[in-house]
Design an enzyme around this catalytic site. Structure first.
Site, PDB file in Angstrom:
ATOM      1  N   HIS A   1       0.861  -1.089   0.091  1.00  0.00           N
ATOM      2  CA  HIS A   1       0.076  -0.141  -0.218  1.00  0.00           C
ATOM      3  C   HIS A   1       0.981   1.229  -0.149  1.00  0.00           C
ATOM      4  CE1 HIS A   1      -3.490   2.360   0.585  1.00  0.00           C
ATOM      5  NE2 HIS A   1      -3.790   2.241   1.822  1.00  0.00           N
TER       6      HIS A   1
ATOM      7  N   HIS B   1      -2.171  -2.352  -9.586  1.00  0.00           N
ATOM      8  CA  HIS B   1      -3.164  -1.587  -8.866  1.00  0.00           C
ATOM      9  C   HIS B   1      -4.365  -2.657  -8.793  1.00  0.00           C
ATOM     10  CE1 HIS B   1      -5.577   1.508  -6.980  1.00  0.00           C
ATOM     11  NE2 HIS B   1      -4.441   2.238  -6.687  1.00  0.00           N
TER      12      HIS B   1
ATOM     13  N   ASP C   1       2.959   5.481  -6.839  1.00  0.00           N
ATOM     14  CA  ASP C   1       4.207   5.476  -6.140  1.00  0.00           C
ATOM     15  C   ASP C   1       5.479   5.279  -6.885  1.00  0.00           C
ATOM     16  OD1 ASP C   1       2.147   3.690  -4.029  1.00  0.00           O
ATOM     17  OD2 ASP C   1       3.164   5.433  -3.436  1.00  0.00           O
TER      18      ASP C   1
HETATM   19  C1  SDX Z   1      -1.360   2.170  -3.554  1.00  0.00           C
HETATM   20  O1  SDX Z   1      -6.064   0.829  -3.289  1.00  0.00           O
HETATM   21  C2  SDX Z   1      -5.822   1.962  -3.670  1.00  0.00           C
HETATM   22  O2  SDX Z   1      -6.115   2.891  -4.045  1.00  0.00           O
HETATM   23  C3  SDX Z   1      -4.252   2.232  -3.120  1.00  0.00           C
HETATM   24  C4  SDX Z   1      -3.611   3.582  -3.441  1.00  0.00           C
HETATM   25  C5  SDX Z   1      -3.873   4.646  -2.792  1.00  0.00           C
HETATM   26  O3  SDX Z   1      -3.977   5.619  -3.317  1.00  0.00           O
HETATM   27  O4  SDX Z   1      -4.501   4.426  -1.448  1.00  0.00           O
HETATM   28  O5  SDX Z   1      -3.658   3.606  -4.863  1.00  0.00           O
HETATM   29  C6  SDX Z   1      -2.111   3.371  -3.017  1.00  0.00           C
HETATM   30  O6  SDX Z   1      -1.371   1.423  -2.469  1.00  0.00           O
HETATM   31  C7  SDX Z   1      -0.855   1.879  -4.822  1.00  0.00           C
HETATM   32  C8  SDX Z   1      -0.164   0.435  -4.988  1.00  0.00           C
HETATM   33  C9  SDX Z   1       1.078   0.533  -4.184  1.00  0.00           C
HETATM   34  N1  SDX Z   1       1.578  -1.124  -4.329  1.00  0.00           N
HETATM   35  C10 SDX Z   1       2.711  -1.392  -5.220  1.00  0.00           C
HETATM   36  O7  SDX Z   1       3.089  -0.792  -5.764  1.00  0.00           O
HETATM   37  C11 SDX Z   1       3.184  -2.808  -4.745  1.00  0.00           C
HETATM   38  C12 SDX Z   1       3.116  -3.616  -5.885  1.00  0.00           C
HETATM   39  N2  SDX Z   1       2.150  -3.772  -6.600  1.00  0.00           N
HETATM   40  C13 SDX Z   1       1.263  -5.207  -6.007  1.00  0.00           C
HETATM   41  O8  SDX Z   1       1.688  -5.668  -4.862  1.00  0.00           O
HETATM   42  C14 SDX Z   1      -0.095  -5.076  -6.373  1.00  0.00           C
HETATM   43  O9  SDX Z   1      -0.188  -4.933  -7.680  1.00  0.00           O
HETATM   44  C15 SDX Z   1      -1.124  -4.539  -5.728  1.00  0.00           C
HETATM   45  C16 SDX Z   1      -1.019  -4.844  -4.371  1.00  0.00           C
HETATM   46  C17 SDX Z   1      -0.978  -3.111  -5.820  1.00  0.00           C
HETATM   47  C18 SDX Z   1      -2.425  -4.969  -6.020  1.00  0.00           C
HETATM   48  O10 SDX Z   1      -2.563  -6.354  -5.898  1.00  0.00           O
HETATM   49  P1  SDX Z   1      -3.914  -7.208  -6.448  1.00  0.00           P
HETATM   50  O11 SDX Z   1      -4.936  -6.233  -6.778  1.00  0.00           O
HETATM   51  O12 SDX Z   1      -4.299  -8.027  -5.291  1.00  0.00           O
HETATM   52  O13 SDX Z   1      -3.555  -7.956  -7.578  1.00  0.00           O
HETATM   53  P2  SDX Z   1      -2.690  -9.425  -7.549  1.00  0.00           P
HETATM   54  O14 SDX Z   1      -1.697  -9.339  -6.364  1.00  0.00           O
HETATM   55  O15 SDX Z   1      -3.899 -10.244  -7.325  1.00  0.00           O
HETATM   56  O16 SDX Z   1      -2.045  -9.436  -8.651  1.00  0.00           O
HETATM   57  C19 SDX Z   1      -3.003  -9.810  -9.857  1.00  0.00           C
HETATM   58  C20 SDX Z   1      -1.707 -10.715 -10.787  1.00  0.00           C
HETATM   59  C21 SDX Z   1      -0.932 -11.677  -9.943  1.00  0.00           C
HETATM   60  O17 SDX Z   1      -0.232 -12.584 -11.127  1.00  0.00           O
HETATM   61  P3  SDX Z   1      -1.469 -14.087 -11.211  1.00  0.00           P
HETATM   62  O18 SDX Z   1      -1.498 -14.739  -9.887  1.00  0.00           O
HETATM   63  O19 SDX Z   1      -2.394 -13.419 -12.138  1.00  0.00           O
HETATM   64  O20 SDX Z   1      -0.394 -14.672 -12.218  1.00  0.00           O
HETATM   65  O21 SDX Z   1      -0.513  -9.627 -11.092  1.00  0.00           O
HETATM   66  C22 SDX Z   1       0.627  -9.827 -10.607  1.00  0.00           C
HETATM   67  C23 SDX Z   1       0.352 -10.904  -9.503  1.00  0.00           C
HETATM   68  O22 SDX Z   1       1.285 -11.918  -9.163  1.00  0.00           O
HETATM   69  N3  SDX Z   1       1.187  -8.590  -9.812  1.00  0.00           N
HETATM   70  C24 SDX Z   1       2.398  -8.329 -10.164  1.00  0.00           C
HETATM   71  C25 SDX Z   1       2.479  -7.011  -9.674  1.00  0.00           C
HETATM   72  N4  SDX Z   1       1.349  -6.732  -9.301  1.00  0.00           N
HETATM   73  C26 SDX Z   1       0.371  -7.604  -9.169  1.00  0.00           C
HETATM   74  N5  SDX Z   1       3.566  -8.859 -10.525  1.00  0.00           N
HETATM   75  C27 SDX Z   1       4.576  -8.206 -10.580  1.00  0.00           C
HETATM   76  N6  SDX Z   1       4.795  -6.942 -10.129  1.00  0.00           N
HETATM   77  C28 SDX Z   1       3.757  -6.375  -9.465  1.00  0.00           C
HETATM   78  N7  SDX Z   1       3.854  -5.190  -9.010  1.00  0.00           N
END
Ligand code: SDX
Length: 426
Positions: free
Chosen positions: A264, A305, A363
């Protein structure tokens, strides 16, 4: 609201569930009656769950749209300042010039914190993470205003909003000052909100601090871009804490705790750590491969996201601001920016990221700007929390001023069924 319905068949029984339409976004199915049918919905992570009705922020993830009370974030970033966006989030309309002037003066008059709160900082080790300090100190505010916090009083909710918006920069800057062993710098009423934050961060008693107007403008834009974001994890935490009628300062502290995680708000700090770990453009391919490897926990921080399946509109504004700040500071050839730009290009052309609609989020670039301004990585999420406090409060206030029930989710239980205490252990 509409009179449409969804029909569900459960165990051979047909159940009609009301559906409602908002002014934008998906319709919702009201499943509250399901508990009478002996079944729950199941949605870990709340991917398909609307937990509340709100009028504050709307996100269209497919189109990369973010509206605060209907105004696009790009237009607010260009035409407003952070305090005007605070007014908009709290009151529902942009302030008139007179209202804006009055709000700026009101906030200026609440920037100091009770002098006894200095003791809270000194209770922490000097090497404590600033987010740990901020979480503790903001929670402690509930001990200083407890007798003036009747959540049913509009006036008291309003002054609490003013106190939080005004005091967060002071608390954030003092978290930094404490960690570097420098004296706390008091707020100055002759400076703007972002200028004041920078002077409390980088000023010393030894000489007058003159804020750089470009950096102050960039800081204000960063505040605007992080102000609110619908029902994200930390905002949902604040709503859940508030649903029990808890003290609002304590509820905001719960939001700070939730924001801290690297998935997050902690991602901005994690992005810089990731870029530093990649270290050189020639290592990018290796790290992209790690991010795609299911067996490797590494993820590209700043990408992906839950809602945006397009470019995060905040990331676009942040990228432009990043280029402005680096040009202003004459940092044309920042190695981390070069790695970030190359990483973005490679990721956006890679099928793994394209298929999963993983784009840079808010971010990805913010950390590069904050680093260029001279803010240490450990302070990045503290600044996110400073900015997001107004969004958290606006959601807490929207819930507290309406009719609400305590939030109490249920579960799919898969643990042991009832069994007697073993004879041999009695
Ligand atoms: C913020 O919610 C909000 O509004 C948050 C925010 C706000 O203003 O409040 O926007 C702020 O938190 C932005 C997000 C910051 N986090 C990151 O940058 C961390 C990296 N991102 C991931 O951890 C992830 O993308 C999330 C947590 C942001 C979202 O996670 P989800 O929606 O639960 O998605 P998921 O984990 O189910 O991923 C879907 C797929 C998966 O692969 P498969 O199982 O389908 O094969 O996408 C992949 C994940 O492995 N994936 C990534 C990835 N993010 C998702 N693979 C590599 N790198 C990534 N960053």
């Amino acid at each position: 609201m509409t009179d449409r319905k969804a029909t569900l068949s459960v165990g051979g029984k047909t159940i009609d569930l009301p559906m409602y339409s908002g002014t934008a976004g998906p319709d919702v199915i009201d499943v509250r009656a399901l508990v009478q049918e002996g079944v729950f919905t199941y949605d870990p992570g709340f991917v398909s769950t609307a937990a509340c009705e709100s009028k504050i922020t709307y996100i269209d993830g497919a189109k990369g749209v973010l509206l605060h009370r209907g105004y696009p974030i790009e237009q607010l970033a260009e035409h407003s300042d952070y305090l005007e966006v605070c007014y908009l989030l709290l009151h529902g309309e942009l302030p008139t010039p007179e209202q804006s002037e009055q709000f700026h003066v009101t906030v200026k008059n609440h920037t100091m914190i009770h002098d006894q709160m200095r003791n809270f900082f000194h209770g922490f080790r000097r090497d404590a993470h600033p987010m740990a300090i901020m979480c503790g100190v903001v929670g402690a505010l509930s001990a200083f205003y407890h007798d003036q916090m009747d959540v049913t009083s509009v006036k008291q909710r309003e002054i609490t909003a003013h106190r939080l918006v005004a005091k967060m920069p002071t608390i954030a800057a003092w978290c930094y000052k404490y960690s570097v062993g420098q004296p706390f710098i008091y707020p100055r009423n002759d400076l703007s909100y972002p200028e004041n934050f920078l002077q409390m961060m980088f000023g010393t008693p030894c000489e007058e601090y003159k804020p750089n107007p470009i950096l102050a403008k960039a800081m204000d834009k960063i505040f605007i871009l992080h102000a609110d974001h619908e029902q994200n994890a930390s905002t949902s935490t604040v709503r859940l804490a508030g649903s029990s009628g808890a003290n609002p300062f304590a509820c905001i502290a719960s939001g700070i705790a939730a924001l801290w995680g690297p998935a997050h708000g902690g991602a901005n700090e994690a992005v810089l750590d990731m870029l530093a770990e990649i270290g050189d453009e020639e290592n990018i391919e290796k790290y992209v491969a790690k991010a795609k490897d299911k067996d490797d926990p590494f993820r590209l921080m700043g990408f992906g996201h839950r809602v945006y399946k397009n470019f995060d509109p905040r990331a676009r504004v942040m990228r432009d601001t990043c280029n402005e700040v680096l040009a202003e500071l004459g940092i044309e050839d920042d190695p981390l920016l070069r790695i970030a730009q190359r990483l973005e290009k490679i990721a956006l052309e890679d099928d793994y990221f394209i298929e999963r609609k993983l784009y840079p989020n808010v971010d990805f670039y913010s950390g590069i700007i904050l680093k260029a301004i001279g803010i240490p990585t450990s302070m990045f999420t503290v600044i996110f929390a400073l900015s997001r406090t107004v969004g958290w409060f606006a959601h807490w206030d929207e819930m507290s001023s309406g009719s609400y029930r305590i939030g109490r989710p249920r579960q799919l239980y898969t643990g042991p069924t009832a069994r007697d205490f073993p004879e041999h252990l009695k």
